[in-house]
Write a protein that holds these residues in place. Structure first.
Motif, PDB file in Angstrom:
ATOM      1  N   ALA A  42       0.585  12.118  -2.715  1.00 33.00           N
ATOM      2  CA  ALA A  42       0.148  10.764  -3.027  1.00 33.00           C
ATOM      3  C   ALA A  42      -0.024  10.003  -1.726  1.00 33.00           C
ATOM      4  O   ALA A  42       0.808   9.214  -1.317  1.00 33.00           O
ATOM      5  CB  ALA A  42       1.168  10.076  -3.934  1.00 33.00           C
ATOM      6  N   MET A  43      -1.144  10.294  -1.081  1.00 28.87           N
ATOM      7  CA  MET A  43      -1.379   9.730   0.245  1.00 28.87           C
ATOM      8  C   MET A  43      -1.514   8.203   0.201  1.00 28.87           C
ATOM      9  O   MET A  43      -0.939   7.476   0.995  1.00 28.87           O
ATOM     10  CB  MET A  43      -2.656  10.326   0.839  1.00 28.87           C
ATOM     11  CG  MET A  43      -2.620  11.810   0.996  1.00 28.87           C
ATOM     12  SD  MET A  43      -1.225  12.332   2.029  1.00 28.87           S
ATOM     13  CE  MET A  43      -1.342  14.090   1.850  1.00 28.87           C
ATOM     14  N   PHE A  44      -2.306   7.767  -0.725  1.00 24.41           N
ATOM     15  CA  PHE A  44      -2.556   6.332  -0.814  1.00 24.41           C
ATOM     16  C   PHE A  44      -1.255   5.581  -1.085  1.00 24.41           C
ATOM     17  O   PHE A  44      -0.959   4.564  -0.460  1.00 24.41           O
ATOM     18  CB  PHE A  44      -3.550   6.056  -1.945  1.00 24.41           C
ATOM     19  CG  PHE A  44      -3.807   4.597  -2.172  1.00 24.41           C
ATOM     20  CD1 PHE A  44      -4.399   3.835  -1.169  1.00 24.41           C
ATOM     21  CD2 PHE A  44      -3.448   3.985  -3.358  1.00 24.41           C
ATOM     22  CE1 PHE A  44      -4.620   2.495  -1.376  1.00 24.41           C
ATOM     23  CE2 PHE A  44      -3.671   2.645  -3.557  1.00 24.41           C
ATOM     24  CZ  PHE A  44      -4.260   1.904  -2.558  1.00 24.41           C
ATOM     25  N   LEU A  45      -0.436   6.122  -1.994  1.00 24.68           N
ATOM     26  CA  LEU A  45       0.820   5.478  -2.304  1.00 24.68           C
ATOM     27  C   LEU A  45       1.738   5.437  -1.105  1.00 24.68           C
ATOM     28  O   LEU A  45       2.430   4.450  -0.858  1.00 24.68           O
ATOM     29  CB  LEU A  45       1.517   6.222  -3.445  1.00 24.68           C
ATOM     30  CG  LEU A  45       1.407   5.564  -4.807  1.00 24.68           C
ATOM     31  CD1 LEU A  45       2.113   6.423  -5.835  1.00 24.68           C
ATOM     32  CD2 LEU A  45       1.993   4.179  -4.786  1.00 24.68           C
ATOM     33  N   ALA A  46       1.711   6.516  -0.331  1.00 22.85           N
ATOM     34  CA  ALA A  46       2.547   6.544   0.877  1.00 22.85           C
ATOM     35  C   ALA A  46       2.139   5.416   1.809  1.00 22.85           C
ATOM     36  O   ALA A  46       2.981   4.690   2.358  1.00 22.85           O
ATOM     37  CB  ALA A  46       2.417   7.900   1.574  1.00 22.85           C
ATOM     38  N   ALA A  47       0.843   5.253   1.980  1.00 21.63           N
ATOM     39  CA  ALA A  47       0.355   4.179   2.848  1.00 21.63           C
ATOM     40  C   ALA A  47       0.787   2.818   2.302  1.00 21.63           C
ATOM     41  O   ALA A  47       1.274   1.945   3.035  1.00 21.63           O
ATOM     42  CB  ALA A  47      -1.172   4.257   2.943  1.00 21.63           C
ATOM     43  N   VAL A  48       0.622   2.650   0.980  1.00 22.41           N
ATOM     44  CA  VAL A  48       1.019   1.373   0.361  1.00 22.41           C
ATOM     45  C   VAL A  48       2.497   1.136   0.564  1.00 22.41           C
ATOM     46  O   VAL A  48       2.944   0.028   0.864  1.00 22.41           O
ATOM     47  CB  VAL A  48       0.651   1.366  -1.146  1.00 22.41           C
ATOM     48  CG1 VAL A  48       1.282   0.179  -1.855  1.00 22.41           C
ATOM     49  CG2 VAL A  48      -0.848   1.335  -1.309  1.00 22.41           C
ATOM     50  N   GLN A  49       3.269   2.239   0.411  1.00 18.63           N
ATOM     51  CA  GLN A  49       4.714   2.125   0.562  1.00 18.63           C
ATOM     52  C   GLN A  49       5.072   1.609   1.945  1.00 18.63           C
ATOM     53  O   GLN A  49       5.876   0.678   2.088  1.00 18.63           O
ATOM     54  CB  GLN A  49       5.337   3.517   0.334  1.00 18.63           C
ATOM     55  CG  GLN A  49       6.826   3.598   0.552  1.00 18.63           C
ATOM     56  CD  GLN A  49       7.610   3.080  -0.632  1.00 18.63           C
ATOM     57  OE1 GLN A  49       7.043   2.826  -1.697  1.00 18.63           O
ATOM     58  NE2 GLN A  49       8.905   2.892  -0.438  1.00 18.63           N
ATOM     59  N   VAL A  50       4.443   2.185   2.922  1.00 16.71           N
ATOM     60  CA  VAL A  50       4.744   1.757   4.297  1.00 16.71           C
ATOM     61  C   VAL A  50       4.316   0.315   4.504  1.00 16.71           C
ATOM     62  O   VAL A  50       5.077  -0.512   5.031  1.00 16.71           O
ATOM     63  CB  VAL A  50       4.054   2.692   5.316  1.00 16.71           C
ATOM     64  CG1 VAL A  50       4.206   2.131   6.727  1.00 16.71           C
ATOM     65  CG2 VAL A  50       4.637   4.075   5.228  1.00 16.71           C
TER      66      VAL A  50
END
Lengths: 633, 105, 174
Positions: free
Chosen positions: C53-61
């Motif tokens: 979940a690349m996009f979610l990882a980015a959002v998380q950061v």
């Protein structure tokens, strides 16, 4: 006579007119009231003429019924029931009421409540006339209560007097007690027989076995009888009647002669078919009547107030009427009712005239020699006294003789003896009063004067009636007996010995009164007699302590039980209620500690619950668990 | 078990993180600390959702979408919660949750 | 080798997340707690990458490690007075809360363990192009929740401004 319904309507109309329109103008109010009453009298006379000239009425009454309301098993009509009895009654009531109203214009002159008084009188008359003409028991009961209400209003008319207020309350409450029994009786009739219509009931009653048992029938008859016991002042509910003297004297005349008290007799007469079917009820009526007659007569001997003596004489005479009904002679009862209305109205109005002249000094011992100053009042009063004592040919003689005869022929010898004694006592106490008040030495402190024409006029008319009213029912001229009867007309053979006995007893009573109270100037013998029988005298003077007995009953029993129930209420009912409150309050007191207001505690409890529910769902074996927990199992 | 990684591993990780966050949320005095711990719990849920997205429905993005919405709501929540804490602090000069007992009877 | 690499990555990340989370909770200094929180969030972002979940990882950061943590620091700055050393203490509920949290963990672990078989052991392949796919889902099938979330954010923004911007100190009579 087809306009008989107008008879009660006219006074009712005048009541409304006075209350809503003419009240600010006393003279006009009185005029309206008297005009309506006289109109009503004219209609009643026409109706009576119509009835008594049509032989058809001897067997069938004229009945007009209009459906009032109804439902399954209950149909109530209103209507007019015109037969010789009711025709006679409306004639008598309208006549006496008219005379009383005319008399009141003089008696009540200057009273602030003058127009109100006339409106009450009109309503009173209307209620009584409605009662007389009622075609069913419910309608009758409504008017019956209306009569009770009017009596309350009129007895308590001098509402500034405590005694008047108390008397009004006493009258009303006593009658209510009796009316309750009457109401129960009516309910029983409606439930068992399905109708309250007098005509239908009279046809059903001979076959009452088809509906109910004789015991139930007796109970109904007794319940119905208790109503008249209250209204007609029979023992033991007579206590209100003497106190009703607190009202203005014309009211007393109306209550005692024409309207209120005879309503009870009339009701029993109307529902005679209830009583004739059951022997015990008849006996009860007869014994109650005879005992009341004797009992009240003994009390009347010792009383000192002129109106009180007359009141007990009314109770006594009503006892006669009940006795006559109890031995099955509607004829004799209603005949006595008819004559009594005239001579008792005469005597009350005469007493009112005396009180008017003496400024409401009521003690007969303080009167004396009034006949010289008040000849009209005095001599008419003497006529009334002769009539009530039963001296021929005055009205009372014929009717009383009829009652004695009926009692004797029915074989009630004890009751006959009691009634004869009462006849003697009646003559004695009435003439004691007359000798004390009207004859003998004048009292210098009194300054009597003859009353105005508006008061003596009615007295004269009534005196004529008191003399002549009995002549329509003499053995030689049994007009009355042919018209007013229950079942079939019956006139006993004229019984000369009985006539002689009753006349002799009356004469003896008068003679004894003469000896004790007129010939004996300082009344030494009378006082000596009273002193000799002091305990008895005291007992009788205090009316056998019946009032005190009731008071004791009220204080001890009613108040006592009230206190018991009060305690029950306080400790048990309130205890339960307060207990519930206390438990709730205590729970709240303790539970509120749980509500700390701290969010984290709430969250803690919340997650604890989540844990418990999760465990419960996950580790039990239901299908819903499997669903909720997915693939846990 | 040590060698392979399955959905269960992620679920257990999520449960541990959730437990830690819950413990903190219940025992911390400082309101902001409680807020932080709530964020931990939300993240635990996110791990769960994304893990199931991969292991149960890999073709669709339902789990990830849910996670995105949770992040959105969490961000809003943090904003509002901090505003409330600041407002309360102005009145009470305290951020100790035990001092906030208006809810009491 | 592939499997063990994945396992090594998972255990490392799990260790980082658990330890840093524990430090967040147990720390008595709130600023330290927030710093460890950043570490936890970054670890979770790593887990998201593991789960494709690349996009979610980015959002998380961006959202958590960045915005939320900064906001919390601002909150601390506006409310905290005195020593930071005792700014994040425990209350008396530890005695109950610790077993409760432990029990919840135990129950969840037990349930996860017993339901092991019904979950696929190896994950499927998530489409690599996460961003465009999510964007498409958001604006087609999930457009209503998307708009609702947008409104929620707006309302939260206004509400936060209103709540925090209130200067009247005796608004509730204290």
């Amino acid at each position: 006579m087809h306009h008989a319904w107008l008879v009660p309507l006219l006074p009712a109309l005048s009541f409304l007119v006075i209350v809503f329109i003419t009240r600010p103008r006393p003279k006009l109010s009185a005029a309206v009231s008297i005009a309506c009453m006289l109109g009503s009298f004219a209609l009643a006379a026409l109706a009576a003429y119509g009835v008594f000239t049509d032989n058809h009425f001897q067997h069938r009454p004229l009945i007009y019924d209009v459906h009032w309301f109804g439902m399954q098993g209950l149909n109530v009509d209103v209507g007019i029931y015109l037969d010789p009895s009711s025709a006679m009654m409306i004639f008598m009531v309208t006549m006496v009421a008219s005379l009383v109203q005319i008399y009141s214009t003089g008696y009540m002159k200057g009273d602030p409540g003058y127009p109100v008084f006339f409106s009450y009188l009109s309503l009173f008359a209307a209620a009584m006339l409605g009662l007389i003409l009622s075609s069913n028991l419910l309608q009758m009961f409504i008017f019956w209560e209306l009569v009770g209400l009017c009596s309350y209003l009129l007895i308590g008319f001098y509402s500034h007097k405590i005694s008047a207020r108390e008397a009004a309350k006493k009258a009303f409450i006593t009658c209510r007690v009796a009316d309750f029994a009457l109401l129960l009786g009516m309910l029983a009739i409606q439930i068992i027989f399905g109708t309250l219509n007098l005509d239908e009931l009279s046809e059903i009653m001979p076959h009452f076995e088809n509906y109910t048992t004789a015991g139930m029938m007796t109970l109904i008859a007794v319940l119905v009888f208790i109503g008249p016991v209250g209204k007609s002042g029979q023992f033991p509910l007579h206590v209100w009647l003497p106190d009703a003297m607190e009202g203005p004297t014309p009211v007393s005349a109306l209550i005692h002669a024409a309207t209120m008290v005879v309503a009870g007799v009339y009701l029993v007469g109307r529902t005679m078919f209830l009583f004739t079917e059951v022997e015990p009820a008849m006996h009860l009526v007869a014994v109650t009547g005879a005992f009341t007659a004797f009992f009240a007569a003994t009390i009347a001997i010792t009383q000192r107030e002129i109106k009180r003596i007359l009141a007990y004489s009314t109770v006594s005479q009503l006892g006669y009427m009940m006795l006559a009904l109890g031995v099955g002679s509607l004829t004799a009862s209603f005949f006595h009712l008819w004559t009594h209305a005239f001579f008792k109205a005469l005597m009350f109005l005469g007493a009112g005239s005396v009180l008017h002249a003496l400024h409401h000094k009521a003690d007969v011992w303080e009167m004396g020699g009034l006949i010289k100053k008040m000849p009209v009042t005095g001599w008419t009063f003497v006529v009334g006294g002769l009539a009530i004592a039963g001296i021929p040919p005055f009205a009372g003689f014929w009717s009383k003789d009829e009652i004695l005869l009926a009692t004797f022929l029915e074989g009630h010898y004890v009751l006959f003896a009691l009634a004869s004694c009462t006849a003697f006592l009646t003559a004695f106490y009435i003439w004691r009063m007359i000798f004390l008040a009207f004859f003998g030495a004048e009292k210098p402190e009194n300054h009597p004067h003859e009353s105005p024409g508006s008061m003596t006029g009615p007295l004269l008319v009534l005196a004529v009636m008191a003399t002549a009213a009995g002549l329509i029912g003499t053995p030689g001229n049994p007009l009355w007996q042919n018209w007013i009867f229950f079942g079939h007309p019956h006139h006993g053979e004229p019984n000369i010995p009985i006539m002689l006995i009753s006349t002799a007893l009356a004469a003896a009573g008068i003679g004894l009164a003469y000896l004790l109270y007129l010939k004996d100037k300082d009344k030494a013998n009378a006082r000596a007699l009273a002193g000799m029988f002091r305990p008895v005298y005291k007992l009788i003077y205090n009316k056998y302590y019946v009032d005190e007995l009731y008071l004791w009953f009220n204080r001890k029993i009613v108040d006592g039980s009230a206190r018991m129930t009060y305690l029950f209420d306080i400790y048990v009912v309130d205890g339960i209620v307060n207990g519930v409150g206390a438990v709730t309050k205590g729970l709240g007191q303790n539970l509120r500690c749980v509500q700390t207001g701290k969010m984290q505690t709430y969250a803690l409890v919340f997650f604890l619950a989540v844990l418990v529910i999760t465990v419960a769902l996950a580790f039990t074996d239901s299908s819903s668990t499997a669903l909720v927990m997915g693939g846990a199992k | 078990m040590l060698m392979g990684v399955s959905a269960v591993h992620f679920v257990l990780l999520s449960a541990a993180l959730f437990g830690i966050g819950l413990f903190g949320a219940l025992v911390k005095k400082n309101a902001i600390s409680v807020l932080i711990c709530i964020e931990l719990m939300l993240n635990a849920v996110n791990i769960n959702l994304v893990a199931f997205n991969k292991y149960v429905t890999p073709g669709t993005f339902i789990g990830q979408l849910f996670a995105i919405f949770i992040i959105t709501v969490a961000a809003a929540e943090v904003g509002v919660a901090l505003a409330i804490i600041i407002a309360i602090f102005r009145h009470r000069l305290s951020v100790n949750l035990d001092d906030f007992d208006w809810l009491k009877w | 080798m592939e499997l063990t690499l994945e396992a090594a990555a998972f255990w490392t990340l799990a260790a980082v997340i658990i330890v840093s989370a524990l430090l967040v909770v147990t720390g008595k200094n709130i600023v330290h707690s927030i710093l460890w929180l950043v570490v936890t969030f970054l670890g979770i972002a790593g887990v998201f990458i593991m789960l494709d979940a690349m996009f979610l990882a980015a959002v998380q950061v961006l959202v958590y490690a960045g915005a939320v943590c900064i906001m919390v620091v601002f909150g601390v700055m506006l409310t905290q007075r005195g020593s930071m050393e005792k700014s994040s203490l425990f209350n008396k509920r530890v005695i109950i809360a610790a077993p409760l949290a432990g029990l919840i963990l135990a129950v969840a672990g037990f349930l996860a363990a017993v339901s092991k078989e019904s979950v696929p052991l190896s994950g499927g392949t998530v489409p690599a192009d996460t961003v465009s796919s999510i964007g498409e889902w958001m604006l087609t099938r999930y457009v209503v929740p998307f708009e609702a979330a947008a409104i929620l954010l707006l309302v939260a923004l206004i509400g936060a401004v209103f709540l925090a911007g209130e200067v009247n100190t005796d608004a509730d009579g204290r």
